[in-house]
Design a protein around this motif. Structure first.
Motif, PDB file in Angstrom:
ATOM      1  N   LEU A  13       0.592  -1.224  -0.097  1.00 52.84           N
ATOM      2  CA  LEU A  13       0.186  -0.365  -0.313  1.00 52.84           C
ATOM      3  C   LEU A  13       0.984   0.474  -0.192  1.00 52.84           C
ATOM      4  O   LEU A  13       2.124   1.382   1.115  1.00 52.84           O
ATOM      5  N   ARG A  14       0.658   1.919  -1.264  1.00 51.41           N
ATOM      6  CA  ARG A  14       1.413   3.205  -1.000  1.00 51.41           C
ATOM      7  C   ARG A  14       0.699   4.388  -1.048  1.00 51.41           C
ATOM      8  O   ARG A  14      -0.504   4.687  -2.149  1.00 51.41           O
ATOM      9  N   PRO A  15       0.806   5.984   0.116  1.00 49.39           N
ATOM     10  CA  PRO A  15       0.291   6.912   0.734  1.00 49.39           C
ATOM     11  C   PRO A  15      -0.281   7.382  -0.369  1.00 49.39           C
ATOM     12  O   PRO A  15       0.898   8.284  -1.166  1.00 49.39           O
ATOM     13  N   GLU A  16      -1.079   8.808  -0.483  1.00 52.88           N
ATOM     14  CA  GLU A  16      -1.122   9.682  -1.214  1.00 52.88           C
ATOM     15  C   GLU A  16      -1.378  10.591  -0.387  1.00 52.88           C
ATOM     16  O   GLU A  16      -2.133  10.483   1.270  1.00 52.88           O
ATOM     17  N   LEU A  17      -0.727  11.924  -0.375  1.00 49.54           N
ATOM     18  CA  LEU A  17      -0.389  13.299   0.954  1.00 49.54           C
ATOM     19  C   LEU A  17      -1.507  13.572   0.207  1.00 49.54           C
ATOM     20  O   LEU A  17      -1.858  14.432  -0.915  1.00 49.54           O
ATOM     21  N   SER A  18      -2.254  14.557   1.104  1.00 40.99           N
ATOM     22  CA  SER A  18      -3.485  15.807   0.350  1.00 40.99           C
ATOM     23  C   SER A  18      -3.199  16.861   1.731  1.00 40.99           C
ATOM     24  O   SER A  18      -3.371  16.830   3.081  1.00 40.99           O
ATOM     25  N   TRP A  19      -3.648  18.611   1.059  1.00 38.55           N
ATOM     26  CA  TRP A  19      -2.863  19.666   2.607  1.00 38.55           C
ATOM     27  C   TRP A  19      -4.650  20.148   2.867  1.00 38.55           C
ATOM     28  O   TRP A  19      -5.943  19.525   1.679  1.00 38.55           O
ATOM     29  N   LEU A  20      -4.610  20.765   3.859  1.00 35.49           N
ATOM     30  CA  LEU A  20      -6.337  20.595   4.527  1.00 35.49           C
ATOM     31  C   LEU A  20      -5.789  22.163   5.431  1.00 35.49           C
ATOM     32  O   LEU A  20      -5.276  22.340   5.934  1.00 35.49           O
ATOM     33  N   GLY A  21      -6.974  23.241   5.577  1.00 32.10           N
ATOM     34  CA  GLY A  21      -6.952  24.021   5.483  1.00 32.10           C
ATOM     35  C   GLY A  21      -6.163  25.182   4.857  1.00 32.10           C
ATOM     36  O   GLY A  21      -5.387  25.896   5.735  1.00 32.10           O
ATOM     37  N   HIS A  22      -5.575  24.657   3.589  1.00 31.11           N
ATOM     38  CA  HIS A  22      -4.035  25.393   3.187  1.00 31.11           C
ATOM     39  C   HIS A  22      -4.912  27.062   2.798  1.00 31.11           C
ATOM     40  O   HIS A  22      -4.229  27.682   1.735  1.00 31.11           O
ATOM     41  N   ASP A  23      -6.065  26.677   2.239  1.00 33.14           N
ATOM     42  CA  ASP A  23      -6.561  28.059   1.669  1.00 33.14           C
ATOM     43  C   ASP A  23      -5.633  30.085   1.780  1.00 33.14           C
ATOM     44  O   ASP A  23      -6.019  29.763   3.215  1.00 33.14           O
ATOM     45  N   GLY A  24      -5.092  30.322   0.770  1.00 34.10           N
ATOM     46  CA  GLY A  24      -5.098  31.794   1.359  1.00 34.10           C
ATOM     47  C   GLY A  24      -3.504  31.489   1.768  1.00 34.10           C
ATOM     48  O   GLY A  24      -2.529  32.169   2.209  1.00 34.10           O
ATOM     49  N   LEU A  25      -3.102  30.586   2.314  1.00 33.12           N
ATOM     50  CA  LEU A  25      -1.664  30.388   2.975  1.00 33.12           C
ATOM     51  C   LEU A  25      -0.622  29.604   1.321  1.00 33.12           C
ATOM     52  O   LEU A  25       0.806  30.884   1.128  1.00 33.12           O
ATOM     53  N   GLY A  26      -0.763  28.805   0.573  1.00 32.15           N
ATOM     54  CA  GLY A  26       0.006  28.180  -0.653  1.00 32.15           C
ATOM     55  C   GLY A  26      -0.431  27.861  -1.175  1.00 32.15           C
ATOM     56  O   GLY A  26      -1.259  26.369  -0.920  1.00 32.15           O
ATOM     57  N   GLU A  27       0.695  27.319  -2.125  1.00 35.77           N
ATOM     58  CA  GLU A  27      -0.216  25.505  -2.841  1.00 35.77           C
ATOM     59  C   GLU A  27       0.787  24.853  -2.466  1.00 35.77           C
ATOM     60  O   GLU A  27       2.654  25.343  -2.188  1.00 35.77           O
TER      61      GLU A  27
END
Length: 627
Positions: free
Chosen positions: A168-182
């Motif tokens: 199993l390989r994990p995939e990452l995503s950011w939460l609550g980063h709107d307005g902070l950056g990509e």
């Protein structure tokens, strides 16, 4: 952090270190998400002289010693394992190649712990390695935030999750980063003692508004329902900004005043209240009150609040206006002036708000200003009428104060027209009224007598001063029949004034009407009347007083050369004084009686010592003739 995409450094070190003795190499710690799997990399070695036909191995849980009967995780000889690991463990490595890598699947929290490997070469050639690996079963991604995040400075936040499950390989995503950056993925794999992690990076420039912001990272596994989330709160450091403070404050003298200063900063600021560079109060806090009890005009002014921490400072000011009634006005300027000079008088006070200033004289407004603290009164050419008391009045809605001051105008003497001479009975009084400043000297001149009488000779001159007026009265006795010319002269340091006093007596008018011939006839008649009355009284006295003696009631004589027979010595002194008066003025006659009143004098009566005067006898004779 070192990211690799080729042969892991761990295995390179293992291969280079083979030296023919017992030893094992595995990560000291490894982590994996619950419900996933984990591959624990492992290599071992033994002496070269041992050439086993078959190499076996055993993995133990939480203890390396068989005599303690630790749970068996994997055993190559019998495939008998502890019930907790049934169907969950298998060997990925080839023991013949000295690879002891272990795979654990369907991880649950109870599987977290220490894992030991034991090499079994047959017979007594068995060895339990002290090296072990600690497995950590996790449920949240690891978000790494720099130890210091400062507003306005770019920051890197990373999200790291273990990637040690080959299935199993994990995939990452950011939460609550709107307005902070990509977000960006800087590297997918990272070696750390033979373990693998997946990393996602987020770069942004934080603001003070981002302080306390919850930033999340989510790890998900494709084709499964497994999702894991982790959060971190941003601790953004920023300098203070004063966000709460009084606007301009107005307070009445004696009241209570509270000034508030509140600041936003991280960490908390040091708040300081100051006035004119003097520290009044300070504290480390979000807000600070400055309490002023019973304020006075001296506390009126600008107050400053300073907020500071390690990252900067801010300051703001507030004005405190103390409202109070005017202070007693002060007067600066000319108080003594010479007639004709220009006079400038400055009246000033202090109040809040500024007062209405007014200068009065005898209830008449001379100058006024509104909402000013100073008032200038200009008198271009002062006259004696400007002399007197003035008032400077200051008032506002909180009270009124006043100051009196005097302006003294100095000028040359002026003899008023009411000055004159008047006769009453046988006495002449001359009134000289002088207006002057400073007080003048007054003298009466009798040109026909070549005599001058001044105010120091109090037996003849009475003087009284009231304000700017000086009233002097000259008294002449026995001159009613032929009053002399009288000239009043007044002088001070600014000049001299003279005036011949007009005569207003009744006798003078009579002489003017009858003329010189009539005067001779009237004089003869008067002598006859006097002689007749004298003889009549003598006969009457002899008839009524046969026992008359020289020691009682001496006769009254009207001759200026006669003396009163049998009079006490006090009468003799009075006669001598009268003689002095006659010599001074060149007059002859009896001592008259004074009974006159003038508008500017308050003189008492001075009775004579004789029983009758010539005027009284004439009056009696006139009454007899009428009857």
């Amino acid at each position: 952090m070192i990211f690799l995409t080729t042969l892991p450094l761990f295995w390179i070190m293992i291969a280079a270190s083979r030296g023919g003795h017992w030893g094992a190499w595995m990560p000291s710690s490894i982590s994996a998400f619950e419900g996933t799997c984990v591959s624990i990399p492992c290599r071992f070695d033994f002496p070269d002289e041992l050439r086993p036909a078959i190499v076996h191995g055993v993995w133990y849980f939480n203890s390396p010693y068989p005599k303690n009967y630790p749970p068996v995780v994997f055993k190559s000889r019998t495939q008998v394992v502890h019930e907790s690991f049934q169907g969950r463990s298998r060997l990925l490595g080839d023991l013949g190649l000295r690879n002891c890598t272990l795979l654990l699947s369907n991880l649950s929290p109870e599987l977290g712990g220490k894992y030991y490997f034991r090499g079994d070469l047959g017979g007594y050639n068995q060895y339990t390695f002290s090296e072990h690996s600690v497995l950590d079963i996790i449920n949240t991604p690891n978000i790494v935030v720099p130890p210091e995040v400062v507003a306005g400075t770019e920051v890197e936040v990373s999200c790291m999750v273990p990637d040690n499950c080959p299935e199993l390989r994990p995939e990452l995503s950011w939460l609550g980063h709107d307005g902070l950056g990509e977000p960006t993925v800087l590297g997918r794999l990272r070696e750390d003692e033979g373990t693998w992690v997946q990393v996602s990076l987020l770069h942004f420039v934080p603001t003070r508004e981002a302080n306390g912001h919850r930033l999340g990272c989510q790890a998900s596994f494709p084709n499964t329902t497994l999702q894991f989330e982790g959060y971190a709160s941003l601790d953004v450091k920023y300098p203070p900004v004063i966000v709460e403070m009084n606007s301009s404050v107005e307070a009445i003298e004696g009241s209570h005043v509270s000034l508030l200063c509140g600041a936003d900063s991280n960490p908390l600021p040091l708040l300081t209240w100051m006035r004119d560079g003097t520290v009044l109060q300070e504290a480390v806090a979000e807000s600070l009150f400055l309490e002023l009890e019973e304020v006075t005009p001296g506390e009126d002014g600008i107050y400053a609040c300073l907020a500071e921490n390690a990252y900067g400072q801010d300051n703001r000011t507030v004005g405190l206006s103390v409202m109070y009634a005017p202070w007693k006005p002060t007067v600066n300027g000319t108080v003594v002036a010479v007639e004709g000079e220009t006079v400038s008088i400055l009246c000033s006070t202090q109040s809040n708000p500024d007062p209405i200033l007014t200068i009065f004289k005898e209830k008449q407004i001379l100058a006024t200003v509104i909402y000013e603290s100073e008032l200038q009164l200009e008198l271009p050419a002062v006259t004696p009428e400007d002399d007197g008391e003035y008032w400077c009045v200051a008032e506002n809605q909180y009270g009124q104060r006043a100051t009196a001051f005097n302006l003294s105008v100095e000028f040359a003497p002026v003899i008023l027209l009411e000055s004159h001479c008047a006769a009453a009975r046988d006495t002449v009084q001359c009134l000289c009224v002088v207006k002057s400043n400073p007080e003048p000297s007054v003298a009466f001149e009798l040109p026909s007598r070549n005599v001058t009488v001044n105010e120091t000779e109090r037996e003849f001159v009475y003087s009284e001063r009231s304000g700017l007026l000086l009233t002097s009265i000259l008294t002449l006795r026995g001159q009613a029949q032929a009053p002399p010319r009288v000239i009043c002269t007044s002088r001070n340091l600014y000049g001299t004034k003279s005036l011949e006093l007009p005569f207003q007596g009744a006798h003078r008018l009579m002489w003017a009407k009858i003329g010189p011939v009539g005067a001779v006839v009237a004089f003869a008649i008067l002598i006859a009347i006097v002689c007749y009355i004298t003889q009549t009284r003598r006969k009457k006295n002899v008839t009524e007083s046969p026992s008359f003696s020289a020691g009682n009631n001496p006769p009254v004589l009207f001759s200026s050369d006669s003396r009163i027979s049998g009079a006490p010595e006090k009468y003799e002194k009075s006669e001598r004084r009268l003689g002095l008066e006659r010599r001074l003025l060149g007059l002859r006659g009896e001592r008259p009686e004074l009974d006159l009143s003038f508008p500017h004098s308050d003189l008492g009566k001075r009775p004579t010592k004789d029983s009758y005067t010539l005027t009284e006898e004439l009056a009696e004779y006139a009454e007899i003739r009428v009857k």
